[in-house]
Design a protein around this motif. Sequence first.
Motif: not given
Lengths: 245, 388
Positions: B57, B59, B66, B69, B119, B207-208
């Motif tokens: 992951v 970030i 997340e 981020s 998401r 975001s990630s």
Amino acid sequence: MTADAQVGTVDERREHAGGAPPEPLVAIRNLSKYYLRGDQVIPVLVDIDLDVPEGDFVALMGPSGSGKSTLLNLIAGIDKPSSGEIRIAGVDITQLSDADLALWRSANVGFIFQFYNLMPVLSAFGNVELPLQLTSLSRRERRDRVETALALVGLSDRATHLPNELSGGQQQRVAIARALITDPTLIVADEPTGDLDRTTAGEILGLLERLNRELDKTIIMVTHDPKAAEKAHRVVHLEKGVLVH
Amino acid sequence: MAIPLAYVARSLAARRLTTALTAGGMALVVYVFATVLMLSAGLEQTLIATGQEDNVVVIRRSSQTEVQSGIARAQADVVEALPQIALDAEGRPLVSKEPVVLINLPKRGTGKPANVVIRGVTQAGLGLRPQVHLVEGRMFRPGTAEIITGRSIADGFQGAGLGETLRFASRDWTVVGVFDAGHTAFDSEIWGDAEQMLQAFRRNGYSSMLFRLTNADDFDAVKHAIETDPRLTLEAKREQRFYAEQSEALSKFISILGTSISIIFSIGAVIGAAITMYASVASRTGEIGTLRALGFSRKAVLTAFLLEALLLGLIGGVAGLLAASVMQALSISTTNFQTFAEIAFSFTLTPRIVVASLIFALGMGFVGGFLPAARAARMKIVDALRAA
Ligand SMILES: Nc1ncnc2c1ncn2[C@@H]1O[C@H](COP(=O)(O)OP(=O)(O)O)[C@@H](O)[C@H]1O
Ligand SMILES: [Mg+2]
């Protein structure tokens, strides 16, 4: 060190003594016991001298409160005197530590109480076996011994019964089997027939007589009952803590 | 050289009601103790299971979650070009660049609002999460306002069930599928097309990022590459580590709270055990005197009564654990205050919890039984016999 090792067997003592007259099994000298209440001294036993030869059957009599139980407890090693000496089979038990005294009792003394003092949650078998838990005997050896002891007191068919499923006389016979199980030289009994009717008392006394005669047990018995005292070889009287012969 | 265990156990059994009540008190404490630990273990397990061993992951540096981020598109392109990233069958890197947004939705039943994670994912994002699979309906179509919802979201929130419509980011979204994420944190998320989400929420960046390594051992090299590149202000974490960290604070909070409560309750149970054992010693004074007369030592008496108290504790402990194990059937949902998102998980009984609970129960028995047992051992034989 085991209690046996300290005490030695009776035969050994005789050999060591050679030709001299054998030392009595129990030899008490200048024994006193008093309690303190505040700054008041309450004498319970005063300057007791007493010999009990091996194989004797002694009845200890006297009025209530005269100190009979106290004397018996001292001889049995469950109480400590204020002064004096108690030699049993050559050992001054007043000098033993708490732990050594416990070990000594388990090997040398059989107890019979007025109210039987059986463990209510253990069967007759379990109660008789109890003192053997302090030995290194195997489970099998323990069972054989318990069966023999129960047969001796005539209770083979009651082995699995709990105390509350037995009559007073039967419970006292279980207690006698328990007192015998480690084969001690000395048996102490504090009013063993005090809670029983005449007939049953007679049976219990008969049993004690047999232990003395056939198994050579030395018995010291506290009793109120002149009928019981008759069974003894000898009666010792206590009066306000003093022996009167 | 000891008082037989049969005597100890049967003495306890003979006082059936007191034994049951005292053990019941301890069982209650062990129940609380165990369920709290089970809660914390369940939470940890859920979040750890969320991660894959060879997933990474990415970030923004020092953002804990997340949601906090942000990754600019240009930065994402740099990361995507890393040579250690695994490729799919068509030779494209297995990377999912995802916008993650927290929104407020009303719960079913109560209507109370709670935070839910939205998401945006791509086809690759699905492949990177093999534990996620559809259980109802179908996948959303890219380029549409279709979404799929996690099992506990579908069950727990208004309009989140299959065929229903949710309104957020000034649009209506149709739920075309429900997915099961195997008791992981994804069960508490809503997924839609990444590009659609970016537009709807007016975002320029992601975001990630999530990607798979060709070789899990390459992690350190990748981490170094990302964290030392001056163009990137990002950090990389193994996915498993990332989710485990998210549960740490909540799980620690639950553990500490629960353990404190248990310890306070246990004082009551210990006092109960002490009262019971004092009564047991008092009612058996004559027996104690007799045992001592027969030659059992003070230590043997002490041991017997301590064993009795320990046995009492053990009965309470086993009863409490049995009751607690029933809780495993239950699934609960709460807000993880680290991510502010709703998370669903269940009570999980682990061997460590069983051992800890039994030790706790035995400890209560020991503490409660010690003074009464010492009193029994200290008695003078003649006094004890006289009391009979
Ligand atoms: N712990 C004690 N404190 C004070 N006095 C005691 C205690 N134990 C026994 N006594 C006293 O010792 C005396 C003898 O008691 P005991 O040996 O039981 O008598 P018996 O068995 O002859 O009836 C009694 O007067 C009794 O009150
Ligand atoms: Mg008396």
